[in-house]
Design a protein around this motif. Structure first.
Motif, PDB file in Angstrom:
ATOM      1  N   ALA A 148       0.786  -1.324   0.080  1.00  0.00           N
ATOM      2  CA  ALA A 148      -0.127   0.097  -0.080  1.00  0.00           C
ATOM      3  C   ALA A 148       0.922   1.150   0.022  1.00  0.00           C
ATOM      4  O   ALA A 148       0.526   2.225  -0.615  1.00  0.00           O
ATOM      5  CB  ALA A 148      -0.847  -0.026   1.037  1.00  0.00           C
ATOM      6  N   TRP A 149       2.143   1.197   0.848  1.00  0.00           N
ATOM      7  CA  TRP A 149       2.885   2.270   0.715  1.00  0.00           C
ATOM      8  C   TRP A 149       3.753   2.405  -0.476  1.00  0.00           C
ATOM      9  O   TRP A 149       4.404   3.583  -0.772  1.00  0.00           O
ATOM     10  CB  TRP A 149       3.777   2.339   2.016  1.00  0.00           C
ATOM     11  N   LEU A 150       3.898   1.345  -1.226  1.00  0.00           N
ATOM     12  CA  LEU A 150       4.435   1.310  -2.605  1.00  0.00           C
ATOM     13  C   LEU A 150       3.787   0.843  -3.775  1.00  0.00           C
ATOM     14  O   LEU A 150       3.779  -0.500  -4.110  1.00  0.00           O
ATOM     15  CB  LEU A 150       5.952   0.528  -2.216  1.00  0.00           C
ATOM     16  N   MET A 178       5.647   6.228  -4.136  1.00  0.00           N
ATOM     17  CA  MET A 178       5.549   6.043  -2.362  1.00  0.00           C
ATOM     18  C   MET A 178       4.574   6.706  -1.738  1.00  0.00           C
ATOM     19  O   MET A 178       4.302   8.025  -2.006  1.00  0.00           O
ATOM     20  CB  MET A 178       6.702   6.066  -1.898  1.00  0.00           C
ATOM     21  N   VAL A 179       3.748   6.170  -0.832  1.00  0.00           N
ATOM     22  CA  VAL A 179       2.626   6.914  -0.183  1.00  0.00           C
ATOM     23  C   VAL A 179       2.853   6.687   1.211  1.00  0.00           C
ATOM     24  O   VAL A 179       2.523   5.986   1.928  1.00  0.00           O
ATOM     25  CB  VAL A 179       1.417   6.160  -0.615  1.00  0.00           C
ATOM     26  N   PRO A 180       3.620   7.710   1.844  1.00  0.00           N
ATOM     27  CA  PRO A 180       4.134   7.580   3.209  1.00  0.00           C
ATOM     28  C   PRO A 180       2.805   7.903   4.214  1.00  0.00           C
ATOM     29  O   PRO A 180       2.880   7.581   5.287  1.00  0.00           O
ATOM     30  CB  PRO A 180       5.240   8.660   3.488  1.00  0.00           C
ATOM     31  N   ALA A 181       1.944   8.630   3.742  1.00  0.00           N
ATOM     32  CA  ALA A 181       0.785   9.042   4.608  1.00  0.00           C
ATOM     33  C   ALA A 181      -0.389   9.444   3.586  1.00  0.00           C
ATOM     34  O   ALA A 181      -0.239   9.747   2.242  1.00  0.00           O
ATOM     35  CB  ALA A 181       0.995  10.309   5.489  1.00  0.00           C
ATOM     36  N   THR A 182      -1.574   9.494   4.232  1.00  0.00           N
ATOM     37  CA  THR A 182      -2.715   9.951   3.316  1.00  0.00           C
ATOM     38  C   THR A 182      -2.794  11.179   2.844  1.00  0.00           C
ATOM     39  O   THR A 182      -2.220  12.089   3.689  1.00  0.00           O
ATOM     40  CB  THR A 182      -4.190   9.599   4.245  1.00  0.00           C
ATOM     41  N   GLY A 183      -2.741  11.435   1.538  1.00  0.00           N
ATOM     42  CA  GLY A 183      -2.897  12.846   0.800  1.00  0.00           C
ATOM     43  C   GLY A 183      -1.218  13.233   0.456  1.00  0.00           C
ATOM     44  O   GLY A 183      -0.981  14.135   0.083  1.00  0.00           O
ATOM     45  N   HIS A 184      -0.451  12.173   0.729  1.00  0.00           N
ATOM     46  CA  HIS A 184       1.130  12.630   0.506  1.00  0.00           C
ATOM     47  C   HIS A 184       1.804  11.470  -0.348  1.00  0.00           C
ATOM     48  O   HIS A 184       1.416  10.397  -0.118  1.00  0.00           O
ATOM     49  CB  HIS A 184       2.038  12.709   1.774  1.00  0.00           C
ATOM     50  N   VAL A 192      12.419  13.544  -8.473  1.00  0.00           N
ATOM     51  CA  VAL A 192      11.327  13.280  -7.221  1.00  0.00           C
ATOM     52  C   VAL A 192      10.400  14.354  -7.058  1.00  0.00           C
ATOM     53  O   VAL A 192      10.630  15.441  -6.983  1.00  0.00           O
ATOM     54  CB  VAL A 192      12.159  12.796  -6.086  1.00  0.00           C
ATOM     55  N   ALA A 193       9.067  13.903  -7.325  1.00  0.00           N
ATOM     56  CA  ALA A 193       8.099  14.905  -6.959  1.00  0.00           C
ATOM     57  C   ALA A 193       7.251  14.557  -5.606  1.00  0.00           C
ATOM     58  O   ALA A 193       7.022  13.406  -5.619  1.00  0.00           O
ATOM     59  CB  ALA A 193       7.102  14.887  -8.052  1.00  0.00           C
ATOM     60  N   TYR A 194       7.280  15.260  -4.686  1.00  0.00           N
ATOM     61  CA  TYR A 194       6.445  15.386  -3.432  1.00  0.00           C
ATOM     62  C   TYR A 194       5.248  15.973  -3.607  1.00  0.00           C
ATOM     63  O   TYR A 194       5.032  17.138  -3.639  1.00  0.00           O
ATOM     64  CB  TYR A 194       7.220  16.191  -2.364  1.00  0.00           C
ATOM     65  N   TRP A 209      -0.471  20.940   0.000  1.00  0.00           N
ATOM     66  CA  TRP A 209      -0.152  22.441  -0.088  1.00  0.00           C
ATOM     67  C   TRP A 209       0.507  22.785  -1.260  1.00  0.00           C
ATOM     68  O   TRP A 209      -0.005  23.535  -2.106  1.00  0.00           O
ATOM     69  CB  TRP A 209       0.745  22.709   1.199  1.00  0.00           C
ATOM     70  N   VAL A 210       1.811  22.477  -1.392  1.00  0.00           N
ATOM     71  CA  VAL A 210       2.572  22.941  -2.541  1.00  0.00           C
ATOM     72  C   VAL A 210       3.480  21.627  -3.000  1.00  0.00           C
ATOM     73  O   VAL A 210       4.172  21.066  -2.374  1.00  0.00           O
ATOM     74  CB  VAL A 210       3.581  24.155  -2.247  1.00  0.00           C
ATOM     75  N   ASP A 211       3.152  21.350  -4.274  1.00  0.00           N
ATOM     76  CA  ASP A 211       3.956  20.266  -4.799  1.00  0.00           C
ATOM     77  C   ASP A 211       5.288  20.634  -5.165  1.00  0.00           C
ATOM     78  O   ASP A 211       5.528  21.868  -5.690  1.00  0.00           O
ATOM     79  CB  ASP A 211       3.362  19.694  -6.123  1.00  0.00           C
TER      80      ASP A 211
END
Length: 670
Positions: A486-488, A537-543, A583-585, A589-591
């Motif tokens: 789920a996180w990858l 990668m999904v370290p947390a919801t919305g991120h 790498v895109a975060y 808020w701001v990508d």
């Protein structure tokens, strides 16, 4: 000519046939029509080939991936594709051409919305003429893969770069508007607008307009031995504009008609190469290009689909240089080229696992100029291709045979050689484990490139005795597509190794101190490896973190004469190592996108002398992007910094690239 006439009669007969009411969706999904269009009472489906399932190397960048990579123009996007060598003369709007795996730019076909762009004069397509802002995807296909429903001209190059506009078909009456303004360093001003309307019956019309103004007067350091000075690029002003009108219409049941009218106009000063103690330059170039193209594709029966396309292209190149070295103090060269093109492709699905495509193309092109020694060249091109594909859930195999006829004519003087040849290709893909998206692939293609008008007829330079360049390419590779956790949720890997041979390479050699001529001389072999890696990668919801990495190794060497100083050396301007990473975060808020590309050292000549070495470089950048909905409309702001460490480097010798630069973009969507 008899074959072309047979094709025309066949196409007319099929187009006049009755179109049945039923549509077999499973078969239509197999026919590989590009793009998915959902229209009332019409379903023309196509499954865009997944890059990891392709039988030959294919690398696709969709709009979301381009954003995640921080790409702001065509050149920055192409640098993120493996195996590509981009020639860039610097500055906004500077000429940009692309070659793939050491083959040269003329061996790369550029396809814009299903129709191949052409340039009979130079053989190269300047990609700076096309805007990333109105593209939905960019894909690179090396060789021929299992997406077989294409015109014959698509198969006539060693590789093809395919540019696809963002879709504009809607299932309801609607209006849309995208207005964008971009400003940046060195006098960059770049407004863009995309406006259009669609009806519930599927008819859609859109207009795209773009203007670019740039001073391109960026600073650079001029070095001469132990001495150096800080200079600025001079004579670099550019004003460029391009407009498009696009139309899509469901012309009858189970079919789609698309048309495009395109115009481009660029008036620019040419700064020329940097020469010590000589900054004087008065060169100007105006380039104009207009074309109209149309295509129709649809289903004739449960087993037959037809695609028809046509295009007329006009192009002008107006060069002017005021210089006392020329007789009369001025050099004025104007070139005009025209081409008419027609194509038809018939797809037959005799069984669930089997497909055949027959395609036939015809083109007529000519060139004229204001030069007194103008010979008035023209060329008739007839291409026919037969392709077969066998596909199961785990195995796919394709084979193709392209027949090419090139007939050359001139108004005055000697004609270049006529050429005709059969060119085969084949590719396979296999999934060893049914439960895992891991595939092996292998492909082969033989193709040739006829000499351009400039290579054959240019005054004191061209030669009508030139033979075509012949290429043979072999590729083996593997692809892996996983969703480990789920996180990858995404992990994709491609790796390809290749061997390319070029025979009868066309090169310029000096006939005497003042006159050069084109000859068939070099035999070149290239070996290399292309690797790509993409992960989410999904370290947390919305991120989310989106990673993209590409790497290429290219060893390209002339093998003509063992006694030559060039034998076994690296071909000019081809780097041994190149690659990029981003790498895109993505967050609420701001990508944020952090990116970098790197290229190893290169040489300006095949002899690889130390004083012809161009240093390698790493260019890093950053992008910030914020989207929000305000007053029921969508707004987006982005800020990009390129070459953040102000690295001075050159892609082409004596053409310094810009240092640190920034771009601010504001976009509004209705």
């Amino acid at each position: 000519m008899a074959l072309a006439g047979c094709f025309v009669c066949c196409s007319v007969a099929m187009a006049a046939g009755e179109v049945p009411d039923s549509l077999n969706n499973a078969r239509m999904a197999a026919d590989s029509l590009s793009g998915i269009r959902a229209l009332p009472e019409v379903t023309v489906e196509a499954v865009m080939q997944k890059a990891d399932r392709s039988t030959a190397p294919q690398f696709a960048l969709g709009s979301s991936t381009l954003k995640a990579m921080g790409a702001t123009d065509i050149s920055s996007a192409l640098k993120r594709l493996p195996g590509i060598n981009l020639k860039d003369y610097g500055g906004a709007g500077g000429m940009k051409t692309v070659s793939v795996r050491s083959f040269g730019a003329a061996h790369t076909g550029v396809v814009y919305d299903g129709v191949t762009l052409s340039n009979n004069r130079s053989g190269e397509v300047d990609l700076s003429r096309y805007s990333l802002d109105n593209l939905g995807s960019i894909s690179l296909v090396i060789g021929d893969n299992d997406d077989i429903f294409h015109p014959a001209r698509t198969l006539a190059s060693a590789s093809s770069l395919r540019l696809s506009s963002a879709p504009m078909v809607s299932d309801a009456d609607s209006l849309w508007l995208t207005a964008q303004m971009r400003v940046g360093s060195f006098g960059l001003l770049n407004p863009f607008v995309n406006v259009g309307a669609s009806r519930a019956d599927g008819l859609a019309v859109g207009f795209i307009g773009e203007f670019t103004h740039a001073l391109n007067d960026y600073p650079f350091t001029l070095r001469n031995g132990i001495y150096s000075s800080r200079e600025r690029r001079r004579n670099s002003l550019m004003n460029s504009g391009h407009g498009e009108i696009n139309l899509t219409w469901p012309a009858g049941n189970k079919s789609l008609f698309a048309a495009k009218i395109y115009y481009y106009d660029n008036g620019r000063q040419l700064p020329g190469p940097v020469i010590y103690y000589n900054s004087q330059c008065n060169e100007k170039l105006r380039e104009r290009n207009a074309f109209a193209q149309a295509s129709w594709k649809g289903t004739l029966s449960r087993t037959l689909s037809l695609k028809l396309s046509g295009k007329f292209n006009w192009e002008a190149s107006l060069y002017d240089d005021v210089n006392g070295h020329y007789p009369g103090g001025r050099l004025d060269q104007d070139y005009f080229q025209r081409e008419a093109y027609a194509s038809g492709a018939l797809l037959w699905l005799p069984a669930d696992r089997l497909a055949f495509n027959y395609a036939a193309d015809f083109a007529y092109g000519n060139l004229s100029s204001n030069l007194p020694q103008e010979v008035g060249p023209s060329r008739y091109t007839i291409l026919q291709a037969l392709t077969g594909r066998y596909r199961t859930g785990r195995f796919t195999a394709t084979a193709s045979l392209l027949g090419s006829i090139y007939l050359n004519r001139v108004h005055y003087g000697d004609e270049a050689r006529d050429n005709h040849r059969l060119s085969p290709s084949a590719s396979v893909s296999f999934q060893p484990i049914a439960s895992r998206e891991w595939r092996l692939r292998a492909s082969f293609k033989s193709i040739f490139r006829v000499p351009t008008f400039s290579e054959s007829y240019f005054f004191h330079y061209g030669s009508t005795d030139l033979r075509p360049e012949t290429t043979r390419q072999f590729n083996i590779g593997t692809t892996l597509d996983l969703a480990p956790s789920a996180w990858l949720p995404k992990l994709s890997l491609t790796a390809d190794a290749y061997l390319n041979n070029v025979d009868d390479m066309i090169v310029g050699v000096p006939y005497n101190m003042f006159v050069w001529t084109m000859v068939n001389l070099d035999k070149v072999r290239a070996t290399g490896v292309d690797i790509t890696l993409a992960a989410d990668m999904v370290p947390a919801t919305g991120h989310k973190l989106e990673w993209n990495v590409n790497y290429s190794y290219q060893r390209s060497k002339p093998l003509t004469d063992r006694t030559s100083a060039e034998y076994g050396k690296q071909v000019a301007y081809i780097p041994l190592n190149s690659g990029g990473a981003s790498v895109a975060y993505i967050n609420p808020w701001v990508d944020i996108v952090v990116k970098a590309i790197g290229v190893s050292s290169r040489f300006t000549t095949n002899s690889n002398l130390p004083d012809t070495r161009i240093d390698g470089y790493v260019e890093a950048g950053m992008s910030l992007r914020r989207s929000l909905k305000l007053f029921s409309h969508r707004w987006e702001a982005s800020f990009d910094i390129d070459n953040i460490f102000n690295k001075q480097y050159q892609v082409i010798a004596r053409y310094p690239m810009p240092g640190r630069s920034w771009r601010l973009t504001l976009k509004f969507q209705l």
